[in-house]
Design a protein around this motif. Structure first.
Motif, PDB file in Angstrom:
ATOM      1  N   LYS A 130     -25.904  -5.643 -20.550  1.00  0.00           N
ATOM      2  CA  LYS A 130     -26.848  -4.680 -21.106  1.00  0.00           C
ATOM      3  C   LYS A 130     -26.248  -3.289 -20.979  1.00  0.00           C
ATOM      4  O   LYS A 130     -25.419  -3.038 -20.100  1.00  0.00           O
ATOM      5  N   LEU A 131     -26.695  -2.383 -21.839  1.00  0.00           N
ATOM      6  CA  LEU A 131     -26.223  -1.011 -21.755  1.00  0.00           C
ATOM      7  C   LEU A 131     -26.723  -0.352 -20.475  1.00  0.00           C
ATOM      8  O   LEU A 131     -27.877  -0.551 -20.076  1.00  0.00           O
ATOM      9  N   VAL A 132     -25.851   0.457 -19.846  1.00  0.00           N
ATOM     10  CA  VAL A 132     -26.275   1.206 -18.657  1.00  0.00           C
ATOM     11  C   VAL A 132     -27.217   2.325 -19.102  1.00  0.00           C
ATOM     12  O   VAL A 132     -27.110   2.848 -20.222  1.00  0.00           O
ATOM     13  N   ALA A 133     -28.123   2.690 -18.222  1.00  0.00           N
ATOM     14  CA  ALA A 133     -29.179   3.646 -18.566  1.00  0.00           C
ATOM     15  C   ALA A 133     -28.642   5.055 -18.816  1.00  0.00           C
ATOM     16  O   ALA A 133     -29.158   5.766 -19.677  1.00  0.00           O
ATOM     17  N   ASP A 134     -27.612   5.484 -18.087  1.00  0.00           N
ATOM     18  CA  ASP A 134     -27.119   6.863 -18.180  1.00  0.00           C
ATOM     19  C   ASP A 134     -25.595   6.874 -18.243  1.00  0.00           C
ATOM     20  O   ASP A 134     -24.921   7.098 -17.231  1.00  0.00           O
ATOM     21  N   PRO A 135     -25.021   6.634 -19.424  1.00  0.00           N
ATOM     22  CA  PRO A 135     -23.561   6.560 -19.522  1.00  0.00           C
ATOM     23  C   PRO A 135     -22.871   7.880 -19.154  1.00  0.00           C
ATOM     24  O   PRO A 135     -21.777   7.862 -18.586  1.00  0.00           O
ATOM     25  N   ALA A 136     -23.497   9.010 -19.444  1.00  0.00           N
ATOM     26  CA  ALA A 136     -22.887  10.301 -19.104  1.00  0.00           C
ATOM     27  C   ALA A 136     -22.674  10.405 -17.593  1.00  0.00           C
ATOM     28  O   ALA A 136     -21.625  10.882 -17.137  1.00  0.00           O
ATOM     29  N   LYS A 137     -23.640   9.959 -16.827  1.00  0.00           N
ATOM     30  CA  LYS A 137     -23.541  10.007 -15.361  1.00  0.00           C
ATOM     31  C   LYS A 137     -22.369   9.156 -14.876  1.00  0.00           C
ATOM     32  O   LYS A 137     -21.608   9.573 -14.002  1.00  0.00           O
ATOM     33  N   VAL A 138     -22.199   7.971 -15.457  1.00  0.00           N
ATOM     34  CA  VAL A 138     -21.103   7.086 -15.057  1.00  0.00           C
ATOM     35  C   VAL A 138     -19.762   7.723 -15.401  1.00  0.00           C
ATOM     36  O   VAL A 138     -18.845   7.757 -14.570  1.00  0.00           O
ATOM     37  N   PHE A 139     -19.623   8.259 -16.609  1.00  0.00           N
ATOM     38  CA  PHE A 139     -18.373   8.924 -16.984  1.00  0.00           C
ATOM     39  C   PHE A 139     -18.096  10.107 -16.063  1.00  0.00           C
ATOM     40  O   PHE A 139     -16.960  10.323 -15.638  1.00  0.00           O
ATOM     41  N   GLU A 140     -19.125  10.861 -15.752  1.00  0.00           N
ATOM     42  CA  GLU A 140     -18.965  12.029 -14.880  1.00  0.00           C
ATOM     43  C   GLU A 140     -18.492  11.610 -13.488  1.00  0.00           C
ATOM     44  O   GLU A 140     -17.630  12.258 -12.898  1.00  0.00           O
ATOM     45  N   GLU A 141     -19.030  10.517 -12.976  1.00  0.00           N
ATOM     46  CA  GLU A 141     -18.644  10.025 -11.652  1.00  0.00           C
ATOM     47  C   GLU A 141     -17.222   9.480 -11.637  1.00  0.00           C
ATOM     48  O   GLU A 141     -16.512   9.630 -10.645  1.00  0.00           O
ATOM     49  N   LEU A 142     -16.801   8.846 -12.725  1.00  0.00           N
ATOM     50  CA  LEU A 142     -15.477   8.238 -12.775  1.00  0.00           C
ATOM     51  C   LEU A 142     -14.357   9.226 -13.110  1.00  0.00           C
ATOM     52  O   LEU A 142     -13.218   9.040 -12.688  1.00  0.00           O
TER      53      LEU A 142
END
Length: 140
Positions: free
Chosen positions: A119-131
């Motif tokens: 399933k799609l993650v709820a907040d992709p921007a947050k994941v990209f920002e963390e990585l």
């Protein structure tokens, strides 16, 4: 970030059709190459994504062909992310000849897929920002 991320590609002869134009499917390859190049420049590799349990997915793509590209043409392929508050994001890309002529526009909708839940993650921007080591490349 004032200018979108950009990578230069040279059109290879084997990528052209019988009329000598860049084959329509190759535009998608160039756009994909620019997106992965941006991820790498931001410090995010495929191994890191898999280790985190997510992977980028393309949900929709539109291409506007504006000028022909021929073998030997050098093309700058841009990539700029547009974030929303939901599970998806937009990606705006341009393919410009070295002289600045706009040859094509590629717009897409993407997301980050949770590889276990599918399933799609709820907040992709947050994941990209963390990585990312350079989240500014994503406009974050």
């Amino acid at each position: 970030m004032s200018e979108p991320f950009s990578v230069r590609v040279t059109v290879r002869g084997y990528e052209t059709d019988v009329q000598g134009h860049l084959n329509q499917a190759v535009y998608l390859n160039y756009a994909e190459h620019a997106r992965w190049s941006l991820l790498q420049a931001a410090g995010i590799g495929q191994t890191g994504l898999v280790r985190t349990g997510v992977g980028p997915v393309v949900l929709e793509t539109t291409i506007r062909y504006l000028r022909e590209l021929l073998a030997g043409d050098e093309v700058d392929v841009t990539c700029a992310f547009e974030w929303t508050s939901g599970k998806t994001f937009k990606v705006h890309q341009e393919l410009r000849k070295a002289d600045g002529t706009l040859a094509a526009e590629v717009t897409g909708v993407g997301g980050l897929l949770d590889l276990r839940e599918r399933k799609l993650v709820a907040d992709p921007a947050k994941v990209f920002e963390e990585l990312a080591t350079d989240a500014a490349l994503f406009g974050l």
